[in-house]
Design a protein around this motif. Structure first.
Motif, mmCIF file in Angstrom:
data_model
loop_
_atom_site.group_PDB
_atom_site.id
_atom_site.type_symbol
_atom_site.label_atom_id
_atom_site.label_comp_id
_atom_site.label_asym_id
_atom_site.label_seq_id
_atom_site.Cartn_x
_atom_site.Cartn_y
_atom_site.Cartn_z
ATOM 1 N N ALA A 1 54.578 11.588 7.851
ATOM 2 C CA ALA A 1 53.474 11.647 6.881
ATOM 3 C C ALA A 1 53.995 11.333 5.478
ATOM 4 C CB ALA A 1 52.811 13.019 6.912
ATOM 5 N N LYS A 2 55.119 11.941 5.106
ATOM 6 C CA LYS A 2 55.705 11.670 3.789
ATOM 7 C C LYS A 2 56.070 10.195 3.641
ATOM 8 C CE LYS A 2 57.743 16.187 2.820
ATOM 9 N NZ LYS A 2 58.993 16.934 2.644
ATOM 10 N N TRP B 1 48.117 16.025 10.140
ATOM 11 C CA TRP B 1 47.351 16.852 11.084
ATOM 12 C C TRP B 1 48.132 17.118 12.353
ATOM 13 C CZ3 TRP B 1 42.777 13.172 10.095
ATOM 14 C CH2 TRP B 1 42.119 13.548 8.932
ATOM 15 N N LYS B 2 48.979 16.140 12.739
ATOM 16 C CA LYS B 2 49.796 16.318 13.934
ATOM 17 C C LYS B 2 51.083 17.090 13.633
ATOM 18 C CE LYS B 2 50.170 13.186 16.949
ATOM 19 N NZ LYS B 2 50.433 12.017 17.765
ATOM 20 N N GLU B 3 51.220 17.519 12.373
ATOM 21 C CA GLU B 3 52.388 18.279 11.907
ATOM 22 C C GLU B 3 53.683 17.475 12.027
ATOM 23 O OE1 GLU B 3 52.376 22.144 13.704
ATOM 24 O OE2 GLU B 3 50.382 22.594 12.930
ATOM 25 N N ARG C 1 40.603 15.796 18.930
ATOM 26 C CA ARG C 1 40.818 15.018 20.146
ATOM 27 C C ARG C 1 41.132 13.565 19.869
ATOM 28 N NH1 ARG C 1 35.667 16.015 23.367
ATOM 29 N NH2 ARG C 1 36.392 14.133 24.373
ATOM 30 N N ARG C 2 40.780 13.050 18.721
ATOM 31 C CA ARG C 2 40.889 11.618 18.473
ATOM 32 C C ARG C 2 42.030 11.221 17.541
ATOM 33 N NH1 ARG C 2 36.028 8.559 20.387
ATOM 34 N NH2 ARG C 2 34.838 10.187 21.362
ATOM 35 N N LEU D 1 46.978 7.024 7.757
ATOM 36 C CA LEU D 1 48.041 7.281 8.722
ATOM 37 C C LEU D 1 48.835 8.527 8.326
ATOM 38 C CD1 LEU D 1 49.490 6.248 11.271
ATOM 39 C CD2 LEU D 1 50.926 4.853 9.768
ATOM 40 N N GLY D 2 49.105 8.663 7.027
ATOM 41 C CA GLY D 2 49.795 9.860 6.545
ATOM 42 C C GLY D 2 49.006 11.127 6.823
ATOM 43 N N GLU D 3 47.686 11.062 6.650
ATOM 44 C CA GLU D 3 46.847 12.230 6.939
ATOM 45 C C GLU D 3 46.880 12.574 8.419
ATOM 46 O OE1 GLU D 3 43.024 11.174 5.383
ATOM 47 O OE2 GLU D 3 43.526 11.917 3.384
ATOM 48 N N CYS D 4 46.838 11.557 9.272
ATOM 49 C CA CYS D 4 46.896 11.813 10.715
ATOM 50 C C CYS D 4 48.225 12.445 11.100
ATOM 51 C CB CYS D 4 46.687 10.517 11.490
ATOM 52 S SG CYS D 4 44.996 9.924 11.464
ATOM 53 N N TYR D 5 49.312 11.911 10.559
ATOM 54 C CA TYR D 5 50.620 12.513 10.838
ATOM 55 C C TYR D 5 50.672 13.947 10.315
ATOM 56 C CZ TYR D 5 52.722 8.075 12.316
ATOM 57 O OH TYR D 5 53.044 6.933 12.992
#
Length: 190
Positions: free
Chosen positions: A164-165, A157-159, A124-125, A151-155
């Motif tokens: 992310a790269k 997770w959001k696919e 959710r966050r 930020l790369g990890e969040c991207y």
């Protein structure tokens, strides 16, 4: 009659061997889990001690380039400790202190807030954490490796693989020895 006796004996041996295996399998996994947990804990503590030494050395040196190098290495050790035990507050504190020493005060707070949001409820966050991390990257003028990796990890997770790269690659450009950035690019593939 001898044939029946042999058949019953074979079934008895088979039953006893199955009971023995089931009994031992039930005991083993907690022992193995405990061993792995203690091994990871020891490695995490080793990284924390090394990072603390580097941070202390960075504080005692008056020359700016050496201070930055030691602080950067302390962040690397903190990241390695976090990869082994992500809920350990000591690793988070070490990382925040090293970022603070490097002059990334506002970015350190934004990164910490984003990491806390993700730790509480990742699904959710993520959007809120992305906003914080984008702000941290903006405030540090794109020079905060920790913010770029998160930020790369969040991207990821959001696919959103391309973004992310890009974030992981920017982190690698700033800090070529970043374990987190290398792992992120390896997960995303070519």
């Amino acid at each position: 009659m001898a044939r029946e006796f042999m058949l019953q004996l074979a079934f008895l041996i088979l039953t006893l061997s199955i009971l023995y295996v089931v009994h031992n399998l039930r005991k083993r996994p907690p022992q193995l889990r405990f061993r792995n947990r203690t091994r990871d804990n020891h490695q995490s503590n080793r990284h924390l001690v090394q990072g603390s030494r580097l941070l202390a050395r960075a504080r005692s040196i008056s020359q700016r380039p050496q201070t930055m190098a030691h602080a950067r290495n302390a962040i690397i050790e903190a990241d390695q400790a976090l990869s082994l035990s992500p809920r350990d507050p000591a690793a988070h504190i070490l990382k925040a202190l090293a970022l603070d020493l490097m002059g990334h005060r506002t970015a350190a707070l934004s990164v910490k807030r984003a990491e806390l949001k993700l730790a509480v409820n990742r699904r959710r966050r993520v959007d809120s954490a992305v906003e914080d991390l984008v702000e941290a990257v903006r405030l540090s003028e794109g020079r905060n490796t920790a913010a770029l990796c998160s930020l790369g990890e969040c991207y990821e997770w959001k696919e959103m693989k391309e973004k992310a790269k890009e974030a992981f690659q920017r982190a690698l450009d700033l800090e070529p020895e970043s374990v987190k950035a290398h792992n992120g690019l390896d997960r995303l593939g070519p």
